[in-house]
Structure formats: structure tokens, C-alpha cells
Design an enzyme around this catalytic site. Sequence first.
Site, mmCIF file in Angstrom:
data_model
loop_
_atom_site.group_PDB
_atom_site.id
_atom_site.type_symbol
_atom_site.label_atom_id
_atom_site.label_comp_id
_atom_site.label_asym_id
_atom_site.label_seq_id
_atom_site.Cartn_x
_atom_site.Cartn_y
_atom_site.Cartn_z
ATOM 1 N N HIS A 156 35.347 143.100 23.474
ATOM 2 C CA HIS A 156 36.830 142.892 22.702
ATOM 3 C C HIS A 156 36.244 143.926 22.488
ATOM 4 O O HIS A 156 34.979 144.937 22.398
ATOM 5 C CB HIS A 156 37.614 142.080 21.531
ATOM 6 C CG HIS A 156 37.132 140.818 21.854
ATOM 7 N ND1 HIS A 156 38.775 140.411 22.123
ATOM 8 C CD2 HIS A 156 37.148 139.358 21.599
ATOM 9 C CE1 HIS A 156 38.364 139.487 22.393
ATOM 10 N NE2 HIS A 156 37.956 138.841 21.895
ATOM 11 N N ASP B 203 30.346 131.987 27.576
ATOM 12 C CA ASP B 203 32.040 132.540 27.368
ATOM 13 C C ASP B 203 31.770 134.503 26.593
ATOM 14 O O ASP B 203 32.240 134.736 26.051
ATOM 15 C CB ASP B 203 31.763 131.773 25.744
ATOM 16 C CG ASP B 203 33.652 131.805 25.084
ATOM 17 O OD1 ASP B 203 34.039 132.386 26.328
ATOM 18 O OD2 ASP B 203 33.710 131.106 24.901
ATOM 19 N N LEU C 127 36.641 138.573 32.309
ATOM 20 C CA LEU C 127 36.570 139.693 32.665
ATOM 21 C C LEU C 127 37.922 140.180 32.537
ATOM 22 O O LEU C 127 37.401 141.801 32.842
ATOM 23 C CB LEU C 127 36.097 139.477 34.517
ATOM 24 C CG LEU C 127 35.156 138.923 34.545
ATOM 25 C CD1 LEU C 127 35.043 138.615 36.370
ATOM 26 C CD2 LEU C 127 32.368 138.964 33.990
ATOM 27 N N ARG C 128 38.396 140.331 31.577
ATOM 28 C CA ARG C 128 39.410 141.167 31.260
ATOM 29 C C ARG C 128 40.476 141.905 32.233
ATOM 30 O O ARG C 128 41.135 142.130 31.869
ATOM 31 C CB ARG C 128 39.286 142.203 29.898
ATOM 32 C CG ARG C 128 38.043 141.410 28.793
ATOM 33 C CD ARG C 128 39.233 140.169 28.070
ATOM 34 N NE ARG C 128 37.734 139.726 27.394
ATOM 35 C CZ ARG C 128 38.508 139.062 26.278
ATOM 36 N NH1 ARG C 128 38.596 138.091 26.681
ATOM 37 N NH2 ARG C 128 37.290 138.733 25.105
ATOM 38 N N HIS D 70 32.782 125.202 26.493
ATOM 39 C CA HIS D 70 31.572 125.561 25.461
ATOM 40 C C HIS D 70 31.905 124.180 23.864
ATOM 41 O O HIS D 70 32.715 124.510 23.165
ATOM 42 C CB HIS D 70 32.401 127.026 24.550
ATOM 43 C CG HIS D 70 33.971 127.176 24.105
ATOM 44 N ND1 HIS D 70 35.013 125.960 23.390
ATOM 45 C CD2 HIS D 70 34.776 127.783 25.270
ATOM 46 C CE1 HIS D 70 36.515 125.966 24.127
ATOM 47 N NE2 HIS D 70 36.166 127.489 24.665
ATOM 48 N N HIS E 123 31.631 130.381 33.010
ATOM 49 C CA HIS E 123 32.509 130.627 31.981
ATOM 50 C C HIS E 123 32.562 132.343 31.640
ATOM 51 O O HIS E 123 31.641 132.726 30.615
ATOM 52 C CB HIS E 123 32.363 129.911 30.653
ATOM 53 C CG HIS E 123 33.631 129.674 29.678
ATOM 54 N ND1 HIS E 123 33.728 128.525 29.227
ATOM 55 C CD2 HIS E 123 34.401 131.216 28.741
ATOM 56 C CE1 HIS E 123 34.927 128.885 28.217
ATOM 57 N NE2 HIS E 123 35.315 130.064 28.246
ATOM 58 N N ASN F 217 42.505 133.747 31.039
ATOM 59 C CA ASN F 217 43.435 134.335 30.141
ATOM 60 C C ASN F 217 44.068 135.616 30.195
ATOM 61 O O ASN F 217 42.820 136.761 28.970
ATOM 62 C CB ASN F 217 42.658 134.034 28.617
ATOM 63 C CG ASN F 217 41.387 133.826 29.021
ATOM 64 O OD1 ASN F 217 40.743 134.492 29.280
ATOM 65 N ND2 ASN F 217 41.422 134.429 27.311
HETATM 66 O O1 DOR Z 1 35.890 133.846 21.083
HETATM 67 C C1 DOR Z 1 36.456 133.271 22.527
HETATM 68 N N1 DOR Z 1 37.107 134.198 23.701
HETATM 69 N N2 DOR Z 1 36.787 131.950 22.111
HETATM 70 C C2 DOR Z 1 37.903 131.690 23.343
HETATM 71 O O2 DOR Z 1 38.453 130.771 23.078
HETATM 72 C C3 DOR Z 1 38.814 132.864 23.521
HETATM 73 C C4 DOR Z 1 38.023 134.032 24.034
HETATM 74 C C5 DOR Z 1 38.903 135.405 24.212
HETATM 75 O O3 DOR Z 1 39.649 135.683 25.687
HETATM 76 O O4 DOR Z 1 38.329 136.696 23.793
#
Ligand code: DOR
Length: 403
Positions: free
Chosen positions: A287, A283, A62-63, A211, A59, A93
Site C-alpha cells: 500500500h 501475502d 501485484l496491484r 494465510h 499468494h 483483488n
Molecule cells: O492484509 C491483507 N491485505 N489481507 C488481505 O486479505 C488483503 C490484502 C490486500 O489486498 O491488501
Amino acid sequence: MRTMLTGADVYRDGRLRREDVIIEANRIAEVGAALPRSGMDNVIDCSCLVISPGFADAHAHLREPGFSYKETVASGTEAAARGGYTIVAAMPNVNPVPDSLDHLMQSLAVYDRGASVRVRAFGAISRGENGQTLSDMESLAPYVAAYSDDGKGVQSGSLMREAMLRAGALNKPIAAHCEDDTLQGAASEWRQVERDLLLVKETGCKYHVQHASCRETVDLIRRAKSEGLPVTCETAPHYLCLNDEDTLDDGRFVMNPPIRSREDQAALIEGLRDGTIDMIATDHAPHSPLEKSGGFARAARGIVGLETAFPALYTKLVMAGLISIERLLWTLTAAPRALLDEPADIRAGSTADITVLDISTPYTIDSNTFASKGRSTPFDGWRVQGRAVTTISQGRIVWDGRR
Ligand code: DOR
């Protein structure tokens, strides 16, 4: 070129033993105690170190494509290599969401260009992760490890049921981010786990909880496993190492699901000990610094994890005597590799996917040194032990922290 790694404690078949490992081209040529050194081109002294199969992260975010200001496949997989990972599963996502073959190919092309370790794709469950209509699950199947709408819960039980029927026919797992938008607190997670487990019973689909953060989820999974359902479960280092008494009003503690109570933390650790929780996934969710500012009120949800998972877990769980190093390594190697359908072990003939770990030298985690573009982690400044000193992916050295 024959390289011998000598004198380490080698983790294989669930046990640690003092052995030598010989690597030739991209394969493990031999493993055994006190192997002869003749004919070696290179002998690397690994005494006082542990050799493990490369870690696999079930999980990570990698954006790319779409959000390269947060992370790139290159920076994310570099972070993975530094953390000891040789396989990461990339969450869907991104933009475009891998919900059709055309969209998925755009993700795979970025991995081909930028990845320094293996990346396994997850396909989306629903189109655009909109929770309304299913993705092209059949055409994605040959290329994806599992399907998930990670980042969002699938609100519709009937859509989830249909997804499970189709994933089951394709023999692929559904990996679920469980979050009911109508509920608050831990119930938003475990109520959806509860709903999905009934659907698993009906459809027989392989089902993986992402998670897990609360004690009720652990109880539900424990019961489902005792009933023989094809269920697996992951939690993340921050839910095991921290509870809500440790959190500050700071973006470094903001993620979804949130860090919960001391009782939840204890239940997760117990679940890890008794096998209810199969694996630990990071996870990793980078950001930008601006997005992470503003504390609980404003900060984007998600913290980085690839470069801190092993040290945090080794220090907080193994050194504290809560779980064995063998159990920790299992949850980072064999268990996630089974989910991703990637072979796990160190044995003659297998691909050289290896992590060499120093578990005895203390150091301080410094997020300024991360390869990841994301810097937000609650583990910044922690005094820890446990570090990947060399990571070998498919026979290539992708991280050498000894240079
Ligand atoms: O904290 C999180 N960040 N939980 C998620 O479910 C998505 C993830 C994200 O893509 O930033």
C-alpha cells in the site's frame, strides 16, 4: 553458452548435496558432483552458497491493473526476483477483477508487458468479488491456477458449495480467504474453514486455505488431511516469526488476518513441522505510505513480504533450530509449485529456474532498498541471514546481487 555453477549445496529431491549445475540456453544441462569444467564458457564459484529451485509464492498482490500507485507488475516482480522467487501467483483483488475472460485478459496483458518472473493468475470466485454470483469459472479455467476471492471471505455457504462443484469439474482448486464477517477474532477464520471442509467432503473439490493464522485452523486441516480430504494450507512469514506480544501500534503490523497469540504462533510452527501446513506464502500486500499511516485505527491492511520472506524465515526458524533448511526450502518450492501445477526440481533437462542463496552473511533488512513500491514491513531493521544473491528465471538472470 554453457555456464557452470560450482561448489554449492544443491537442494533437489528434498535433500542438499555438494554438486555442480550446468546451465545451457534456458535449460539445466547437467547436475552432479565434481563435473568436468572443460567446454564451459563461464564458471561461477558458488562455494558456501545454496542452490535451490526458484521459490514460488502462492499468494501475492501485484496491484495491476487498477492500483499501480501501490505496486506495478514490474516493481512487484522485481521484488520477487530479489527475494529469490521465480513464480508468483497474483491475487484477483484488482480492477477489473478477473471474473470474466475479458477482464482476465486485461490482467494477463499487464503480466506480459511488465513481469520479470513468471506470474500465475488466480481467477475470482465471484463476480467483482461481490460474494453474490459466481464468476465465469469455465472460461477462466485454461488461464488460472486457482479461484479465490482473496481479500474477502465468501459469506454464503451455498455460493461456496456451487463454486466447489464447478471448480471440481474443472479440476482446479478453490483457494479460500476465510473470514466470517459476523464473527470476531480467530473464530472468524476457523469457523469458515470448518464450514468449507464439510463442503469439500461433499463435493471432493481441491481446497487450499490461504494465510492460516490460528491454532484451530491448523487442527482442522490436520484432521481433514487424516481423513484423506484433498486439502492444502499456507501460512505467511509474519504469523510464524511474530506474535501479538511483538506488535506495535504502527501500520507495519497491520494486516488481515492479524498476527495472533504466542500459542497460535507455536501451533503454526508445529503445523509446518508435521506437514499440516504445506507451504509458506508471502501475502505480499503493498500500500502507499499514506495508506499505511495511522496505526491499527486507520492503516490499510497488508504488508510487503517478497523481499523479506526468506531472511526472516531462515533466521527465525532455521537458525533457531525450529525447522530444517530442507523443510523450509520445500515449503517455498515444491509445495507451492504443486498447488500452481508448475514443475519443481533441479534436474537435467528442466527449465533453469534457480535461486542461489547466501545463508551465512549477516545483514540488516532496510526497507528503503526494496524494489517494491510498498515499504511497510515488521521486519524492517531486523538483523538476519539468508539472501538470494542470484535469481535465474527461465534461464535468464533476473536478479544479480553480487554485481
Ligand atoms: O492484509 C491483507 N491485505 N489481507 C488481505 O486479505 C488483503 C490484502 C490486500 O489486498 O491488501
